[in-house]
Design a protein around this motif. Sequence first.
Motif, PDB file in Angstrom:
ATOM      1  N   TRP A 178       5.979   6.204   7.004  1.00 22.69           N
ATOM      2  CA  TRP A 178       5.181   5.460   7.975  1.00 22.69           C
ATOM      3  C   TRP A 178       6.093   4.958   9.080  1.00 22.69           C
ATOM      4  N   PHE A 179       5.620   5.065  10.317  1.00 26.66           N
ATOM      5  CA  PHE A 179       6.332   4.486  11.458  1.00 26.66           C
ATOM      6  C   PHE A 179       5.620   3.184  11.827  1.00 26.66           C
ATOM      7  N   LEU A 234      10.531   0.519  12.902  1.00 29.79           N
ATOM      8  CA  LEU A 234      11.119   0.941  11.642  1.00 29.79           C
ATOM      9  C   LEU A 234      10.240   1.971  10.954  1.00 29.79           C
ATOM     10  N   SER A 235      10.838   2.632   9.991  1.00 28.83           N
ATOM     11  CA  SER A 235      10.097   3.622   9.214  1.00 28.83           C
ATOM     12  C   SER A 235      10.396   3.406   7.740  1.00 28.83           C
ATOM     13  N   THR A 236       9.520   3.907   6.904  1.00 27.52           N
ATOM     14  CA  THR A 236       9.722   3.820   5.468  1.00 27.52           C
ATOM     15  C   THR A 236      10.321   5.125   4.959  1.00 27.52           C
ATOM     16  N   TYR A 237      10.984   5.017   3.820  1.00 22.75           N
ATOM     17  CA  TYR A 237      11.499   6.220   3.167  1.00 22.75           C
ATOM     18  C   TYR A 237      11.162   6.127   1.687  1.00 22.75           C
ATOM     19  N   CYS A 238      10.525   7.151   1.178  1.00 19.05           N
ATOM     20  CA  CYS A 238      10.093   7.189  -0.219  1.00 19.05           C
ATOM     21  C   CYS A 238      10.787   8.353  -0.915  1.00 19.05           C
ATOM     22  N   GLU A 287       0.823  -1.208   0.000  1.00 24.22           N
ATOM     23  CA  GLU A 287       0.000   0.000   0.000  1.00 24.22           C
ATOM     24  C   GLU A 287       0.855   1.255   0.000  1.00 24.22           C
ATOM     25  N   ILE A 288       1.950   1.215   0.777  1.00 19.22           N
ATOM     26  CA  ILE A 288       2.850   2.367   0.846  1.00 19.22           C
ATOM     27  C   ILE A 288       3.557   2.557  -0.485  1.00 19.22           C
ATOM     28  N   THR A 289       3.954   1.449  -1.106  1.00 16.46           N
ATOM     29  CA  THR A 289       4.641   1.520  -2.386  1.00 16.46           C
ATOM     30  C   THR A 289       3.753   2.155  -3.447  1.00 16.46           C
ATOM     31  N   ARG A 290       2.471   1.777  -3.457  1.00 19.69           N
ATOM     32  CA  ARG A 290       1.542   2.359  -4.426  1.00 19.69           C
ATOM     33  C   ARG A 290       1.348   3.854  -4.174  1.00 19.69           C
ATOM     34  N   TYR A 291       1.327   4.227  -2.880  1.00 18.20           N
ATOM     35  CA  TYR A 291       1.139   5.635  -2.522  1.00 18.20           C
ATOM     36  C   TYR A 291       2.305   6.473  -3.042  1.00 18.20           C
ATOM     37  N   CYS A 292       3.481   5.869  -3.091  1.00 19.73           N
ATOM     38  CA  CYS A 292       4.665   6.579  -3.573  1.00 19.73           C
ATOM     39  C   CYS A 292       4.812   6.458  -5.089  1.00 19.73           C
ATOM     40  N   ASN A 335      13.949   1.813   7.129  1.00 22.50           N
ATOM     41  CA  ASN A 335      14.981   2.288   8.057  1.00 22.50           C
ATOM     42  C   ASN A 335      14.694   1.706   9.431  1.00 22.50           C
ATOM     43  N   VAL A 336      15.601   0.865   9.938  1.00 22.23           N
ATOM     44  CA  VAL A 336      15.426   0.260  11.259  1.00 22.23           C
ATOM     45  C   VAL A 336      15.811   1.292  12.317  1.00 22.23           C
ATOM     46  N   VAL A 337      14.856   1.638  13.177  1.00 22.83           N
ATOM     47  CA  VAL A 337      15.062   2.669  14.192  1.00 22.83           C
ATOM     48  C   VAL A 337      15.568   2.061  15.496  1.00 22.83           C
TER      49      VAL A 337
END
Length: 280
Positions: free
Chosen positions: A234-235, A222-226, A198-203, A211-213
């Motif tokens: 997203w966290f 972790l968080s995503t980076y687009c 879903e996140i990939t489609r949004y980007c 990114n592992v926090v």
Amino acid sequence: MEECRDGYAVLVNWKINQMVVYDPLTRALDLLPVPPAEIRGDMHVEFHILASEEHHGPFRIVSVCHEKWGAQAAVLSSDSKEWKIFPFSEDASPQVGEDAYIPQGGTLVNGFVYWTFTSGANIRVLSTTTLQFSQIEPPPLHMEGQGEFKPGETKDGKLCLVCAVELTLVVWVRRPDDDGVDRWMLDKTFPLQDATDEITRYCQDEHVSLNVVAVISGFVYLSTYCEMRPNYCWFMSFCLETEELNKLCPVTLFAIPYPYIMTFPPALVCNRVNPQLEEA
């Protein structure tokens, strides 16, 4: 903001050379001095809090100043509010060269602080009991597209390293080999492509990375980076035991995150059994 652990937050104001340890739950605040300038120099400075087992008991602050060739530790007690400085420790095998970076963001796990290098060099380790530095080797495998290793602990308290390889989490656990020597063992890999679809489609199909926090008690935060939306991510949290991914919240402003685990309010802890309930 420098550190969050055991219900405390550590904040530093370098302009006035003051540091505070704050408990947001009780609003208790301790004003403390920063480490002396003689040990800071041009080195990277970070802080780690060692809380007492008793609620609001005395605590220690460990400050570590480090560079490519070594590090120096200092410790402050909340009782004395004075810094005790330990000698500078040079690495057994100095990490120099273009691919050597100063490690940042050490992680406290079971009384030891661990720093990893993006170059894959030896992991720097500090014992918070002896304030002595040492080194351990990193995992042997370095995969294409691999992010930085993040130290943490599994649910049963074992030391682990977690990294993201594109949209896959890779977990290494340190345990004794057949010869009894502790080594890094590849534990599991967790592909998250479907969960983050879903996140990939949004980007708009632009490159999305993880990114592992932090890795705390068997949970990977972790968080995503687009690339398409660098200020939107997203966290999330991922349970290593159940393999459940929770999308906690979107973060609209990119900043350095500090996962905060709140202590359980003492008023809600039942220390003694109600006599009437016991008789029933």
